[in-house]
Design a protein around this motif. Structure first.
Motif, short mmCIF file in Angstrom:
data_model
loop_
_atom_site.label_atom_id
_atom_site.label_comp_id
_atom_site.label_asym_id
_atom_site.label_seq_id
_atom_site.Cartn_x
_atom_site.Cartn_y
_atom_site.Cartn_z
N SER A 39 44.10 24.18 3.77
CA SER A 39 43.06 25.22 4.01
C SER A 39 41.71 24.60 3.42
O SER A 39 40.64 24.99 4.05
N TRP A 40 41.75 23.89 2.33
CA TRP A 40 40.37 23.55 1.71
C TRP A 40 39.67 22.61 2.59
O TRP A 40 38.47 22.87 2.90
N ILE A 41 40.46 22.06 3.56
CA ILE A 41 39.43 20.96 4.46
C ILE A 41 38.92 21.70 5.52
O ILE A 41 37.71 21.47 5.95
N TRP A 42 39.61 22.99 5.87
CA TRP A 42 38.81 23.72 6.90
C TRP A 42 37.81 24.69 6.20
O TRP A 42 36.83 24.71 6.81
N VAL A 43 37.71 24.93 4.95
CA VAL A 43 36.54 25.31 4.02
C VAL A 43 35.43 24.33 4.28
O VAL A 43 34.15 24.75 4.46
N MET A 44 35.84 22.85 4.04
CA MET A 44 34.51 21.87 4.26
C MET A 44 34.01 22.03 5.40
O MET A 44 32.85 21.69 5.56
N GLN A 45 34.79 22.15 6.50
CA GLN A 45 34.30 22.18 7.82
C GLN A 45 33.33 23.09 8.05
O GLN A 45 32.12 22.75 8.45
N TYR A 46 33.35 24.27 7.87
CA TYR A 46 32.55 25.23 7.75
C TYR A 46 31.41 25.24 6.84
O TYR A 46 29.87 25.34 7.28
N VAL A 47 31.55 24.56 5.45
CA VAL A 47 30.56 24.42 4.84
C VAL A 47 29.40 23.38 5.03
O VAL A 47 28.47 23.44 5.12
N ILE A 48 29.87 22.22 5.81
CA ILE A 48 29.36 20.90 6.34
C ILE A 48 28.33 21.70 7.53
O ILE A 48 26.88 21.51 7.34
N ILE A 59 44.00 34.42 -2.71
CA ILE A 59 44.87 35.28 -2.90
C ILE A 59 46.16 34.89 -2.39
O ILE A 59 47.12 35.91 -2.47
N GLY A 60 46.54 33.76 -2.15
CA GLY A 60 47.81 33.03 -1.67
C GLY A 60 48.23 33.60 -0.38
O GLY A 60 49.40 33.48 -0.13
N TRP A 61 47.26 33.68 0.56
CA TRP A 61 47.42 33.93 2.01
C TRP A 61 46.72 33.04 2.73
O TRP A 61 45.71 33.29 3.72
N PRO A 62 46.57 31.71 2.48
CA PRO A 62 45.86 30.89 3.47
C PRO A 62 45.96 30.81 4.82
O PRO A 62 47.11 30.99 5.28
N PHE A 63 44.77 31.16 5.53
CA PHE A 63 44.74 31.25 6.86
C PHE A 63 45.55 30.18 7.60
O PHE A 63 46.12 30.45 8.78
N LEU A 64 45.49 28.94 7.03
CA LEU A 64 46.24 28.01 8.05
C LEU A 64 47.90 28.11 8.34
O LEU A 64 48.44 27.98 8.95
N GLY A 65 48.26 28.75 6.88
CA GLY A 65 49.57 28.90 6.89
C GLY A 65 50.10 30.16 7.83
O GLY A 65 50.93 30.25 8.51
N ILE A 66 49.00 31.16 7.97
CA ILE A 66 49.31 32.50 8.77
C ILE A 66 49.27 32.23 10.36
O ILE A 66 50.14 32.51 11.10
N ILE A 67 48.33 30.91 10.48
CA ILE A 67 48.01 30.70 11.97
C ILE A 67 49.38 29.58 12.41
O ILE A 67 49.96 30.08 13.38
N VAL A 68 49.75 28.85 11.32
CA VAL A 68 50.83 27.95 11.67
C VAL A 68 52.32 28.64 11.78
O VAL A 68 53.02 28.50 13.01
N GLY A 69 52.17 29.53 10.79
CA GLY A 69 53.35 30.38 10.81
C GLY A 69 53.68 31.05 12.00
O GLY A 69 54.87 31.29 12.66
N LEU A 77 33.92 31.56 3.56
CA LEU A 77 33.84 32.52 2.48
C LEU A 77 35.46 33.25 2.75
O LEU A 77 36.14 33.53 1.80
N ALA A 78 35.60 33.69 3.94
CA ALA A 78 37.00 34.22 4.43
C ALA A 78 38.17 33.13 3.96
O ALA A 78 39.24 33.70 3.29
N TRP A 79 37.84 32.16 4.41
CA TRP A 79 39.22 31.04 4.09
C TRP A 79 39.14 30.64 2.63
O TRP A 79 40.36 30.59 1.96
N ILE A 80 38.16 30.82 1.77
CA ILE A 80 38.29 30.52 0.28
C ILE A 80 38.92 31.78 -0.34
O ILE A 80 39.80 31.38 -0.98
N VAL A 81 38.58 33.03 0.24
CA VAL A 81 39.36 34.27 -0.24
C VAL A 81 40.93 34.12 -0.14
O VAL A 81 41.81 34.42 -0.86
N SER A 82 41.33 33.68 1.13
CA SER A 82 42.68 33.50 1.72
C SER A 82 43.22 32.69 0.73
O SER A 82 44.51 33.06 0.50
N ILE A 83 42.79 31.53 0.58
CA ILE A 83 43.49 30.67 -0.39
C ILE A 83 43.41 31.04 -1.81
O ILE A 83 44.55 31.01 -2.42
#
Length: 246
Positions: free
Chosen positions: A177-186, A144-154, A136-142
């Motif tokens: 970041s959607w790939i990370w969402v899929m990881q959690y959903v699985i 609102i334009g603050w994808p977590f993957l960008g924050i981490i890598v940046g 849910l958190a990753w979906i929200v981050s995507i």
């Protein structure tokens, strides 16, 4: 002897019309600053090592659970012992063991929940809920334009949040970041079904199975999506194109 015959000589613009564009094309550096290799998300995130360290406690839990005939306390103790060993290894390598500490804390909380509810399957309830919250958190981050993957890598490569001002990088980080969402959903789907069926042994098996392999697959696929979403003409994730204020 002509300069062009020397090994490592830099081509001049008038030497060849075919070499000129390549000579001045922006180079993409990898995590070590080497322009001869492609940037790798796995190297940036330390994928292999992180996945292995994350797999040690659940594998220890599974082995102890099966060997003890389903004794929760024994499995938890072995899981914590494995976490402690991983923590010591991280400290010896002078790395920040934050992920290991969080894993140990979650194991303790999960054991307390299972003990007070009297059901071994509830040891995995915290894992199920944390994965649902993460998805849910990753979906929200995507959204609102603050994808977590960008924050981490940046944060890792020093660009901080400048990538948000670059439409190309923002879109690339959102897609990856959607790939990370899929990881959690699985994990949520698999754990939910097994928890509902009260299959504690299979919960232990799948927790181990969906740690190392899934993390490695997630990093590999999200890395491919990230870099495939960036045009070759773009300088790469280390050089966000920030619009001029003029």
């Amino acid at each position: 002897m002509k300069h062009g015959t020397h090994t490592g000589a830099v081509p001049q613009p008038d030497e060849s019309a075919d070499l000129a564009p390549a000579a001045f094309e922006p180079r993409r550096f990898d995590a070590d600053g080497d322009p001869t290799r492609e940037e790798s998300l796995a190297r940036l995130l330390g994928g292999g090592k992180a996945a292995i360290e994350g797999s040690v406690p659940p594998i220890a839990f599974l082995i102890a659970w099966l060997a003890s005939g389903g004794e929760l306390l024994t499995a938890v103790v072995w899981s914590l012992a494995a976490s402690a060993a991983t923590l010591v290894y991280a400290l010896v390598e002078r790395r920040r063991p934050k992920a290991v500490l969080i894993g140990m804390l979650m194991t303790v909380i999960a054991a307390i929940v299972a003990y007070y509810t009297g059901e071994a399957r509830n040891f995995f309830l915290i894992q199920l809920l944390s994965n649902a919250a993460s998805a849910l958190a990753w979906i929200v981050s995507i959204a609102i334009g603050w994808p977590f993957l960008g924050i981490i890598v940046g944060g890792l490569i020093g660009t901080k949040t400048r990538w948000r001002k670059d439409p190309v990088l923002l879109r690339a980080y959102q897609r990856a970041s959607w790939i990370w969402v899929m990881q959690y959903v699985i994990r949520v789907v698999v754990f939910s079904v097994l928890w509902w069926l009260d299959e504690t042994t299979w919960l232990a098996i799948m927790r181990a199975a969906l740690t190392y392999p899934l993390i490695i697959a997630c990093i590999a696929v999200s890395g491919w999506v990230l870099f495939a979403s960036i045009p070759k003409s773009h300088p790469g994730i280390r050089k966000p194109r920030v619009p001029s204020l003029d």
